[in-house]
Scaffold this active site. Sequence first.
Site, PDB file in Angstrom:
ATOM      1  N   ASN A  10     -26.254  -6.132  -4.484  1.00 11.16           N
ATOM      2  CA  ASN A  10     -24.641  -6.203  -4.712  1.00 11.16           C
ATOM      3  C   ASN A  10     -24.401  -7.698  -4.773  1.00 11.16           C
ATOM      4  OD1 ASN A  10     -22.014  -5.990  -3.966  1.00 11.16           O
ATOM      5  ND2 ASN A  10     -22.168  -5.631  -1.874  1.00 11.16           N
ATOM      6  N   TRP A  11     -23.751  -8.093  -5.830  1.00 15.38           N
ATOM      7  CA  TRP A  11     -23.333  -9.563  -5.902  1.00 15.38           C
ATOM      8  C   TRP A  11     -22.173 -10.045  -5.193  1.00 15.38           C
ATOM      9  CZ3 TRP A  11     -24.553 -10.282 -11.985  1.00 15.38           C
ATOM     10  CH2 TRP A  11     -25.998 -10.358 -12.274  1.00 15.38           C
ATOM     11  N   LYS A  12     -21.408  -8.822  -4.649  1.00 15.85           N
ATOM     12  CA  LYS A  12     -20.044  -9.274  -4.276  1.00 15.85           C
ATOM     13  C   LYS A  12     -19.245  -9.991  -5.082  1.00 15.85           C
ATOM     14  CE  LYS A  12     -22.531  -8.630   0.152  1.00 15.85           C
ATOM     15  NZ  LYS A  12     -22.420  -8.819   1.564  1.00 15.85           N
ATOM     16  N   HIS A  91     -18.059  -0.193   1.013  1.00 15.14           N
ATOM     17  CA  HIS A  91     -18.663  -1.596   1.850  1.00 15.14           C
ATOM     18  C   HIS A  91     -17.866  -2.070   3.071  1.00 15.14           C
ATOM     19  CE1 HIS A  91     -20.630  -5.408   2.165  1.00 15.14           C
ATOM     20  NE2 HIS A  91     -21.555  -4.912   1.624  1.00 15.14           N
ATOM     21  N   GLU A  93     -17.041  -4.760   3.754  1.00 12.83           N
ATOM     22  CA  GLU A  93     -16.065  -5.894   3.390  1.00 12.83           C
ATOM     23  C   GLU A  93     -14.979  -5.293   2.714  1.00 12.83           C
ATOM     24  OE1 GLU A  93     -19.076  -7.905   0.941  1.00 12.83           O
ATOM     25  OE2 GLU A  93     -19.976  -8.612   2.889  1.00 12.83           O
ATOM     26  N   GLU A 163     -25.780   0.032   6.429  1.00 12.86           N
ATOM     27  CA  GLU A 163     -25.428  -1.560   6.600  1.00 12.86           C
ATOM     28  C   GLU A 163     -24.695  -1.954   8.000  1.00 12.86           C
ATOM     29  OE1 GLU A 163     -25.577  -3.425   2.451  1.00 12.86           O
ATOM     30  OE2 GLU A 163     -23.735  -3.283   3.260  1.00 12.86           O
ATOM     31  N   GLY A 169     -25.182 -10.887   5.753  1.00 14.32           N
ATOM     32  CA  GLY A 169     -25.219 -12.465   5.541  1.00 14.32           C
ATOM     33  C   GLY A 169     -25.449 -13.056   6.668  1.00 14.32           C
ATOM     34  N   SER A 209     -29.094  -8.693   5.139  1.00 14.28           N
ATOM     35  CA  SER A 209     -30.121  -9.806   5.151  1.00 14.28           C
ATOM     36  C   SER A 209     -31.573  -9.251   4.704  1.00 14.28           C
ATOM     37  CB  SER A 209     -30.110 -10.415   6.712  1.00 14.28           C
ATOM     38  OG  SER A 209     -28.760 -10.879   6.999  1.00 14.28           O
ATOM     39  N   GLY A 230     -27.735  -8.261  -0.771  1.00 17.87           N
ATOM     40  CA  GLY A 230     -26.696  -9.229  -1.040  1.00 17.87           C
ATOM     41  C   GLY A 230     -27.152 -10.583  -1.336  1.00 17.87           C
ATOM     42  N   GLY A 231     -27.229 -11.417  -0.608  1.00 19.87           N
ATOM     43  CA  GLY A 231     -27.738 -12.868  -1.055  1.00 19.87           C
ATOM     44  C   GLY A 231     -29.000 -12.909  -1.787  1.00 19.87           C
TER      45      GLY A 231
END
Length: 248
Positions: A10-12, A91, A93, A163, A169, A209, A230-231
Site C-alpha cells: 500500500n503506497w499511500k 484503511h 487512515e 491492521e 508505520g 510494520s 506500507g513502508g
Amino acid sequence: MARKPIVVGNWKMNKTIAETKAFVAAVDDKLNDKADWGIATPYLDLPAAKEAKHLIVAAEDMHFKDSGAYTGAVSAAMLKEIGVDWTILGHSERRQYFGETDETVNLKMLQALKNGINPIVCVGESEAQYDAGETHDVVKTQVVAAYKDVAKEDVEKTVIAYEPIWAIGTGKTATNEIAQDVCGYIRSVVAELYGQETADKVRIQYGGSVKPNTIKELLAQPDIDGALVGGASLKEDSYLAMVAALDD
Ligand SMILES: O=C[C@H](O)COP(=O)(O)O
C-alpha cells in the site's frame, strides 16, 4: 483448503508516475509463485502500474456511487476502464482523516463487488482499544458492518486486512501470536456470518510494520494469508527482499 497468500504494498500518498514506472520495471519480472503480489497506488499512478504483467494493481479507495457531484472522488467504472479490478477499502487512515465510517465502507464493498472489483477491506483497533482488551469486539463490529448485504457467493472475492492501528508505520509489528489470534478470530466471525466453508476460502492479511525479516513467520501462521505492507513496499529492494523471504 490451501489459500494462496496475497501480499499487497500500500503506497499511500507516495511515488510519482515516473517512480511507479521504475518500480514496475525493477520488480515485475522478479516475483515468484509463493504469493499473489500486488501494489496499491495513488490514482494517477494506476495506468503506469497497469503496465505490469504480473503485479496485481489496486486502488487505495473508490467511491460508493456510480457518478455525480462528489468532487475529488473516483468511481468503480473509472477504475474498471483502466483495468483496475482491486481496491483497498476502509484503511484506518481513510477512517481517521477522510471521514470513512463502517457504513461507507459497507456501501463501497457493495459497489465494488457489483462492478467486479475485489475489495481488500481493512479492520483494526486503536492502541487504546487494544490496551482495553477490546480488539475482538472492535474487529467483529467492523467485519459485520462491512459485509452487511454482501452475498455469500461474493465473499471469497474479498480479502480482509487486519491492521492494528498501533502497528501501522510505528515499527511495532504485532507478534505472530497476536496477529494469528485476531486473524483466526476474524475467520470465526466470517464463519458465523456465512458458514465455515466460505470462511475457509477468505484470505486474511496482516498489516502493520511488516518487513522482509518478519513476513515469512507471519505468513506461516494458519490464519494469516498474506500481508498489506506500507513502508517496506516502497523501495524496490525491500519489496524484492519480501519476495525472496518467501522463497527460502
Ligand atoms: O496498509 C498498510 C499499512 O497501513 C501498514 O503500513 P506500514 O507497513 O508502513 O506499517
